[in-house]
Motif scaffolding. Structure first.
Motif, PDB file in Angstrom:
ATOM      1  N   GLU A  95       0.506  -1.187  52.807  1.00 43.07           N
ATOM      2  CA  GLU A  95       0.623  -0.132  51.802  1.00 43.07           C
ATOM      3  C   GLU A  95      -0.557  -0.142  50.834  1.00 43.07           C
ATOM      4  OE1 GLU A  95       4.416   0.386  50.057  1.00 43.07           O
ATOM      5  OE2 GLU A  95       5.491  -0.124  51.881  1.00 43.07           O
ATOM      6  N   LEU A  96      -0.914   1.062  50.366  1.00 39.89           N
ATOM      7  CA  LEU A  96      -2.021   1.204  49.435  1.00 39.89           C
ATOM      8  C   LEU A  96      -1.681   2.253  48.405  1.00 39.89           C
ATOM      9  CD1 LEU A  96      -4.843   3.485  50.728  1.00 39.89           C
ATOM     10  CD2 LEU A  96      -2.753   3.152  52.052  1.00 39.89           C
ATOM     11  N   SER A  97      -2.400   2.198  47.285  1.00 43.30           N
ATOM     12  CA  SER A  97      -2.190   3.174  46.225  1.00 43.30           C
ATOM     13  C   SER A  97      -3.504   3.408  45.491  1.00 43.30           C
ATOM     14  CB  SER A  97      -1.114   2.686  45.242  1.00 43.30           C
ATOM     15  OG  SER A  97      -0.790   3.695  44.319  1.00 43.30           O
ATOM     16  N   VAL A  98      -3.880   4.677  45.353  1.00 43.01           N
ATOM     17  CA  VAL A  98      -5.093   5.078  44.646  1.00 43.01           C
ATOM     18  C   VAL A  98      -4.711   5.476  43.228  1.00 43.01           C
ATOM     19  CG1 VAL A  98      -7.058   6.672  44.640  1.00 43.01           C
ATOM     20  CG2 VAL A  98      -6.076   5.915  46.818  1.00 43.01           C
ATOM     21  N   LYS A 144      17.604  17.401  57.891  1.00 44.48           N
ATOM     22  CA  LYS A 144      17.961  16.305  58.782  1.00 44.48           C
ATOM     23  C   LYS A 144      17.188  15.056  58.377  1.00 44.48           C
ATOM     24  CE  LYS A 144      19.250  18.920  62.914  1.00 44.48           C
ATOM     25  NZ  LYS A 144      18.995  19.128  64.354  1.00 44.48           N
ATOM     26  N   THR A 145      17.908  13.951  58.310  1.00 42.68           N
ATOM     27  CA  THR A 145      17.295  12.711  57.814  1.00 42.68           C
ATOM     28  C   THR A 145      17.136  11.644  58.893  1.00 42.68           C
ATOM     29  OG1 THR A 145      19.457  11.831  57.176  1.00 42.68           O
ATOM     30  CG2 THR A 145      18.247  13.097  55.516  1.00 42.68           C
ATOM     31  N   GLU A 146      17.329  12.003  60.157  1.00 44.94           N
ATOM     32  CA  GLU A 146      17.330  10.977  61.205  1.00 44.94           C
ATOM     33  C   GLU A 146      15.989  10.261  61.330  1.00 44.94           C
ATOM     34  OE1 GLU A 146      17.265  12.646  65.297  1.00 44.94           O
ATOM     35  OE2 GLU A 146      17.586  14.542  64.279  1.00 44.94           O
ATOM     36  N   ASN A 147      14.901  10.899  60.878  1.00 45.30           N
ATOM     37  CA  ASN A 147      13.584  10.278  60.989  1.00 45.30           C
ATOM     38  C   ASN A 147      13.016   9.864  59.639  1.00 45.30           C
ATOM     39  OD1 ASN A 147      13.526  10.732  63.798  1.00 45.30           O
ATOM     40  ND2 ASN A 147      12.850  12.834  63.476  1.00 45.30           N
ATOM     41  N   ILE A 148      13.830   9.924  58.583  1.00 44.34           N
ATOM     42  CA  ILE A 148      13.323   9.630  57.243  1.00 44.34           C
ATOM     43  C   ILE A 148      13.793   8.243  56.810  1.00 44.34           C
ATOM     44  CG2 ILE A 148      13.347  10.338  54.825  1.00 44.34           C
ATOM     45  CD1 ILE A 148      13.738  13.188  55.705  1.00 44.34           C
ATOM     46  N   TYR A 149      12.831   7.448  56.387  1.00 41.33           N
ATOM     47  CA  TYR A 149      13.149   6.126  55.861  1.00 41.33           C
ATOM     48  C   TYR A 149      12.261   5.863  54.647  1.00 41.33           C
ATOM     49  CZ  TYR A 149      13.795   1.048  55.671  1.00 41.33           C
ATOM     50  OH  TYR A 149      14.054  -0.239  55.258  1.00 41.33           O
ATOM     51  N   ARG A 150      11.023   5.388  54.876  1.00 41.96           N
ATOM     52  CA  ARG A 150      10.071   5.207  53.780  1.00 41.96           C
ATOM     53  C   ARG A 150       8.901   6.187  53.912  1.00 41.96           C
ATOM     54  NH1 ARG A 150       7.478   0.833  52.625  1.00 41.96           N
ATOM     55  NH2 ARG A 150       8.089   0.801  50.439  1.00 41.96           N
ATOM     56  N   ASN A 151       8.884   6.959  54.987  1.00 37.25           N
ATOM     57  CA  ASN A 151       7.739   7.786  55.356  1.00 37.25           C
ATOM     58  C   ASN A 151       7.803   9.190  54.755  1.00 37.25           C
ATOM     59  OD1 ASN A 151      10.042   8.010  57.017  1.00 37.25           O
ATOM     60  ND2 ASN A 151       8.901   9.165  58.531  1.00 37.25           N
ATOM     61  N   TRP A 152       8.013   9.301  53.426  1.00 41.77           N
ATOM     62  CA  TRP A 152       8.125  10.618  52.825  1.00 41.77           C
ATOM     63  C   TRP A 152       7.607  10.608  51.390  1.00 41.77           C
ATOM     64  CZ3 TRP A 152      12.342  11.826  49.160  1.00 41.77           C
ATOM     65  CH2 TRP A 152      13.173  10.740  48.892  1.00 41.77           C
ATOM     66  N   TYR A 154       5.561   2.186  56.440  1.00 37.40           N
ATOM     67  CA  TYR A 154       4.887   2.002  55.163  1.00 37.40           C
ATOM     68  C   TYR A 154       4.917   3.290  54.344  1.00 37.40           C
ATOM     69  CZ  TYR A 154       3.242  -2.046  57.727  1.00 37.40           C
ATOM     70  OH  TYR A 154       3.197  -3.189  58.474  1.00 37.40           O
ATOM     71  N   ARG A 155       5.068   3.124  53.062  1.00 34.53           N
ATOM     72  CA  ARG A 155       5.250   4.262  52.173  1.00 34.53           C
ATOM     73  C   ARG A 155       3.928   4.993  51.919  1.00 34.53           C
ATOM     74  NH1 ARG A 155       7.975   3.854  46.110  1.00 34.53           N
ATOM     75  NH2 ARG A 155       7.384   5.923  45.355  1.00 34.53           N
ATOM     76  N   PRO A 156       3.868   6.302  52.172  1.00 36.44           N
ATOM     77  CA  PRO A 156       2.665   7.067  51.830  1.00 36.44           C
ATOM     78  C   PRO A 156       2.661   7.423  50.347  1.00 36.44           C
ATOM     79  CG  PRO A 156       4.256   8.495  52.899  1.00 36.44           C
ATOM     80  CD  PRO A 156       4.871   7.127  52.861  1.00 36.44           C
ATOM     81  N   GLN A 157       1.490   7.707  49.831  1.00 38.69           N
ATOM     82  CA  GLN A 157       1.355   8.096  48.428  1.00 38.69           C
ATOM     83  C   GLN A 157       0.892   9.548  48.335  1.00 38.69           C
ATOM     84  OE1 GLN A 157      -1.980   6.420  46.430  1.00 38.69           O
ATOM     85  NE2 GLN A 157      -1.395   7.122  44.398  1.00 38.69           N
ATOM     86  N   ARG A 158       1.567  10.320  47.518  1.00 42.10           N
ATOM     87  CA  ARG A 158       1.170  11.713  47.303  1.00 42.10           C
ATOM     88  C   ARG A 158      -0.070  11.759  46.414  1.00 42.10           C
ATOM     89  NH1 ARG A 158       1.489  14.268  42.948  1.00 42.10           N
ATOM     90  NH2 ARG A 158       2.922  12.719  42.069  1.00 42.10           N
ATOM     91  N   LEU A 159      -1.041  12.595  46.810  1.00 45.19           N
ATOM     92  CA  LEU A 159      -2.215  12.874  45.996  1.00 45.19           C
ATOM     93  C   LEU A 159      -2.245  14.367  45.679  1.00 45.19           C
ATOM     94  CD1 LEU A 159      -4.806  10.698  47.954  1.00 45.19           C
ATOM     95  CD2 LEU A 159      -3.533  10.070  45.896  1.00 45.19           C
ATOM     96  N   ILE A 160      -3.236  14.811  44.922  1.00 45.33           N
ATOM     97  CA  ILE A 160      -3.265  16.216  44.505  1.00 45.33           C
ATOM     98  C   ILE A 160      -3.361  17.149  45.703  1.00 45.33           C
ATOM     99  CG2 ILE A 160      -4.567  17.946  43.211  1.00 45.33           C
ATOM    100  CD1 ILE A 160      -5.376  15.742  41.263  1.00 45.33           C
ATOM    101  N   ASN A 161      -4.290  16.890  46.606  1.00 41.72           N
ATOM    102  CA  ASN A 161      -4.474  17.754  47.781  1.00 41.72           C
ATOM    103  C   ASN A 161      -4.255  17.004  49.087  1.00 41.72           C
ATOM    104  OD1 ASN A 161      -5.194  20.220  46.421  1.00 41.72           O
ATOM    105  ND2 ASN A 161      -7.168  19.259  45.927  1.00 41.72           N
ATOM    106  N   GLY A 162      -3.550  15.892  49.035  1.00 43.40           N
ATOM    107  CA  GLY A 162      -3.361  15.133  50.258  1.00 43.40           C
ATOM    108  C   GLY A 162      -2.433  13.958  50.061  1.00 43.40           C
ATOM    109  N   PHE A 163      -2.668  12.890  50.814  1.00 45.79           N
ATOM    110  CA  PHE A 163      -1.806  11.713  50.740  1.00 45.79           C
ATOM    111  C   PHE A 163      -2.533  10.523  51.352  1.00 45.79           C
ATOM    112  CE2 PHE A 163      -1.081  13.783  54.769  1.00 45.79           C
ATOM    113  CZ  PHE A 163      -0.962  12.753  55.686  1.00 45.79           C
ATOM    114  N   THR A 164      -2.023   9.330  51.077  1.00 45.78           N
ATOM    115  CA  THR A 164      -2.512   8.118  51.725  1.00 45.78           C
ATOM    116  C   THR A 164      -1.486   7.660  52.756  1.00 45.78           C
ATOM    117  OG1 THR A 164      -1.470   6.590  50.160  1.00 45.78           O
ATOM    118  CG2 THR A 164      -3.667   7.410  49.599  1.00 45.78           C
ATOM    119  N   ALA A 165      -1.949   7.009  53.790  1.00 44.03           N
ATOM    120  CA  ALA A 165      -1.047   6.480  54.820  1.00 44.03           C
ATOM    121  C   ALA A 165      -1.768   5.379  55.584  1.00 44.03           C
ATOM    122  CB  ALA A 165      -0.588   7.585  55.765  1.00 44.03           C
ATOM    123  N   VAL A 166      -0.994   4.618  56.329  1.00 45.23           N
ATOM    124  CA  VAL A 166      -1.519   3.508  57.122  1.00 45.23           C
ATOM    125  C   VAL A 166      -1.522   3.902  58.593  1.00 45.23           C
ATOM    126  CG1 VAL A 166      -1.120   1.123  57.848  1.00 45.23           C
ATOM    127  CG2 VAL A 166      -0.777   1.776  55.460  1.00 45.23           C
TER     128      VAL A 166
END
Length: 714
Positions: A459-462, A628-636, A685-697
């Motif tokens: 995980e990362l955070s800007v 539907k939440t079947e694919n949602i865990y930390r990836n949102w 791994y948890r993504p981070q929301r940015l202004i025009n995008g996001f971070t992910a692994v």
């Protein structure tokens, strides 16, 4: 510590000498205390007959250290044992329920006889004393020389023992490890036939479907028996070494089924179509039943799995026991006799426990929910062996636990299989190479690489002004925080932990807060970018999830308590966190994972059974979201108008990559749309929301080989 700490005093009939770590009874018999035990006793003695909380004792005796609750428990037990005290009928140290401890007898401070009073008014007496000391000086010097020689010899002997212990690990020396595969891919999910002559395993790589491999031992090379366009998981042998059951998924149609493959003629027979990929597979020793997992809910709204068996003669499947919506079960495994099924039960992100069920559904918990468990296998009808980060452990059905092999910092074994006939154990040593990336929703799907190393960057955070970012990695051999500013990347000292997750920057761009787990304890670590300092706050054994900053002073956190996740807030005083405090109007809510809208007005949360997402304005009743939440865990993640989440990856045949759809759900219109496809996204791994995008692994490379050990557990 406002009270003076006594150094030499009487405690009832005991004489306590703090400087010497020594206690002496009425008969003059002395015994030593461990320094930490003496420090706790000294602190209790500074406030006799006052209740001292456990937190105060931790802060006073373990300052700026992260330790488990058991550390204090062991010290108190040791003190009582030395003083002849008991918890049930205390004479010295009493336990005050839900409050702390209290020294229940007064102390009497004494002058320390080792300190000589040089202020005497009698000059002749002083002179005589000086002459006596002068006459004794040669004798004292000889004693000092002998003492120094003894001390040096003890230190030298200690160093030799310490060096030898590091050079020769007794656990490793006891077992002969032999590497039996050398591949650029990752070999995983090994399964030995009962006779130990055939090994089935899965070969994984980043940009190809999983392959099913067969190796006839002691041959060197494995044979690929995969069918074209199929993805394989969890092979399991029948009693005959010529037949295996395996999970397969057609990468064109996504059809998932359990297949039976005959090795001698390479034929495949479909046994059962299942709607969702199972988290494990095992064949009954008699060959008439197969055990696997499926979601608890028939409509798959819940991601949590329970265990089913499939009778091949009757062509029926049924659950072994009544499922619990807050748990998820995986890796079911029949015992050699077929009387029991061992399996792992997941309670939260880093908490698994080993369970056993008989064929009537009666379950028994064999281990605590403390760590992530990788795999399990039976080594007899009454013993199970499991793998964890810390090593390989054996459990009896009567809940006795023993460590069989301790993992080194750079090498841990994960998946495991055993042959009762040949007494051979095969394990996998795997490594996943990840990279941290930033993705622009207005530009290409490839993203921009932020980290690159032969390591597991997670995980990362800007920070909000984009001048620095922090990420979790195992580059130093253990998980720790690293930061990058400009072109400099460095480790953040004093951040090593078993797990680090949920990285959140404060709005001022100076402070970052992360959740961590060390041994069985959870807490917060706060990193100051300007001063490069770290402060840690340990809470307890209850798992925590960081949500976000509600304002400049309050951090929202969800805390697990009796299978329910409760919303709490943590206030900060000069960026030192205080105790957890429940949020008003949230007592009845179950908030497993939460995301706060950028305007801080709405909390969106996933329940612990992972069946629904709700929106809440902190005032009225939460409203369920039709998603539907079947694919949602930390990836949102969320913005003020949409919720974004990744679907489970599928194969893109044109690019030959595993891709995940980024789905956007519009809060106003209730409509969903596919934004883009992203390759090799790591969903855990948890993504981070940015202004025009996001971070992910992203997953960059998979590596891992098979190791064989010949051992007898009898």
């Amino acid at each position: 510590m406002a009270n003076k700490l006594p150094s030499y005093f009487k405690l009832d009939t005991w004489l306590i000498d703090i400087d010497q770590n020594q206690i002496t009874d009425l008969d003059g018999k002395s015994s030593k205390l461990e320094p930490k035990s003496m420090l706790v006793l000294q602190y209790l003695a500074s406030k006799p007959r006052e209740t001292i909380s456990r937190d105060d004792l931790f802060e006073a005796c373990w300052p700026n250290q992260v330790v488990t609750e058991d550390a204090l428990n062991r010290v108190i037990s040791s003190l009582r044992r030395k003083l002849g005290d008991t918890a049930g009928s205390p004479k010295f140290i009493a336990t005050v329920r839900n409050a702390g401890y209290k020294l229940i007898v007064p102390i009497h401070e004494l002058d320390n006889p080792r300190f000589i009073d040089t202020t005497t008014s009698n000059s002749e007496e002083h002179l005589a004393t000086s002459q006596t000391l002068t006459e004794q000086k040669p004798v004292l010097q000889k004693k000092k020389i002998r003492s120094l020689v003894a001390i040096c010899f003890s230190l030298l002997l200690g160093c030799i023992i310490l060096i030898y212990s590091f050079q020769k690990d007794p656990e490793i020396a006891k077992h002969q490890f032999e590497r039996i595969s050398y591949n650029t891919q990752q070999n995983s999910m090994p399964k030995l036939a009962s006779n130990g002559e055939v090994l089935a395993f899965i070969q994984q790589s980043v940009n190809h479907p999983n392959k099913l491999k067969i190796r006839y031992l002691p041959d060197t090379y494995a044979e690929d028996i995969s069918a074209a366009n199929k993805h394989y998981l969890y092979p399991s042998f029948y009693n005959s070494a010529d037949n295996i059951a395996v999970l397969s998924q057609d990468i064109k149609t996504n059809l998932i089924q359990i297949e039976k493959i005959t090795l001698s003629n390479k034929t495949s027979e479909p046994l059962l179509k299942i709607p969702h990929m199972s988290h494990g597979l095992s064949v009954h020793p008699k060959g008439d039943e197969i055990v696997f997992t499926q979601p608890i809910s028939t409509n798959a709204q819940s991601q949590n799995h329970t265990i089913y068996t499939f009778n091949q003669k009757q062509q029926k499947m049924y659950p072994i026991f009544l499922p619990h919506s807050q748990y998820s079960d995986r890796l079911p495994n029949y015992s050699p006799s077929g009387e029991y099924i061992a399996f792992l039960r997941n309670k939260s992100q880093f908490q698994d426990a080993l369970f056993v069920s008989d064929m009537n559904g009666k379950t028994t918990q064999l281990s605590n929910y403390n760590d992530t468990i990788f795999d399990l296998t039976w080594i007899s009808n009454h013993q199970i062996i499991i793998t964890k980060n810390k090593g390989v452990y054996i459990f009896d059905l009567d809940k006795k636990e023993q460590i069989w092999h301790s993992a080194s910092p750079l090498q841990s074994y994960q998946e495991i299989t055993y042959s009762l006939d040949t007494k051979q154990l095969i394990l996998t040593a795997k490594q996943t190479i990840n990279t941290a990336n930033i993705f622009d929703l207005t530009n290409s799907t490839d993203g921009y690489l932020l980290t690159k190393a032969e390591a597991q960057d997670t995980e990362l955070s800007v920070n909000y002004n984009g001048t620095a970012f922090v990420f979790v990695t195992n580059r130093s051999g253990k998980k720790s925080l690293w930061f990058r500013k400009s072109n400099k990347t460095n480790i953040i000292k004093n951040t090593e932990a078993d797990e680090i997750y949920d990285l959140v920057w404060h709005p001022n761009n100076q402070y970052l807060v992360a959740a961590y787990k060390l041994q069985s304890e959870y807490g917060l670590m706060i990193y100051d970018l300007n001063t490069q300092t770290v402060y840690k706050k340990r809470y307890n054994k209850n798992p925590i999830h960081i949500i976000d900053w509600r304002n400049n002073q309050e951090l929202l956190i969800s805390v697990e308590n009796n299978l329910q996740w409760k919303l709490n807030t943590v206030s900060f005083n000069n960026f030192i966190p205080t105790a957890l405090r429940p949020i008003e109007n949230s007592a009845e809510l179950d908030i497993f994972q939460g995301r706060l809208s950028p305007n801080k007005k709405t909390l969106y949360f996933l329940t612990s059974n992972k069946s629904h997402i709700f929106s809440w304005d902190f005032k009225a009743s939460p409203q369920v979201i039709n998603l539907k939440t079947e694919n949602i865990y930390r990836n949102w993640f969320v913005d003020n108008t949409k919720l974004f989440h990744f679907n489970l990856p599928t194969w893109n045949r044109s690019t030959n990559q595993k891709v995940a759809d980024l789905i956007a759900f519009d809060f106003k219109t209730q409509a969903t749309s596919i934004i883009k496809q992203y390759p090799n996204i790591q969903m855990q791994y948890r993504p981070q929301r940015l202004i025009n995008g996001f971070t992910a692994v992203k997953n960059n490379k998979l590596q891992g080989d098979l190791w064989l050990i010949e051992t007898n557990f009898d």
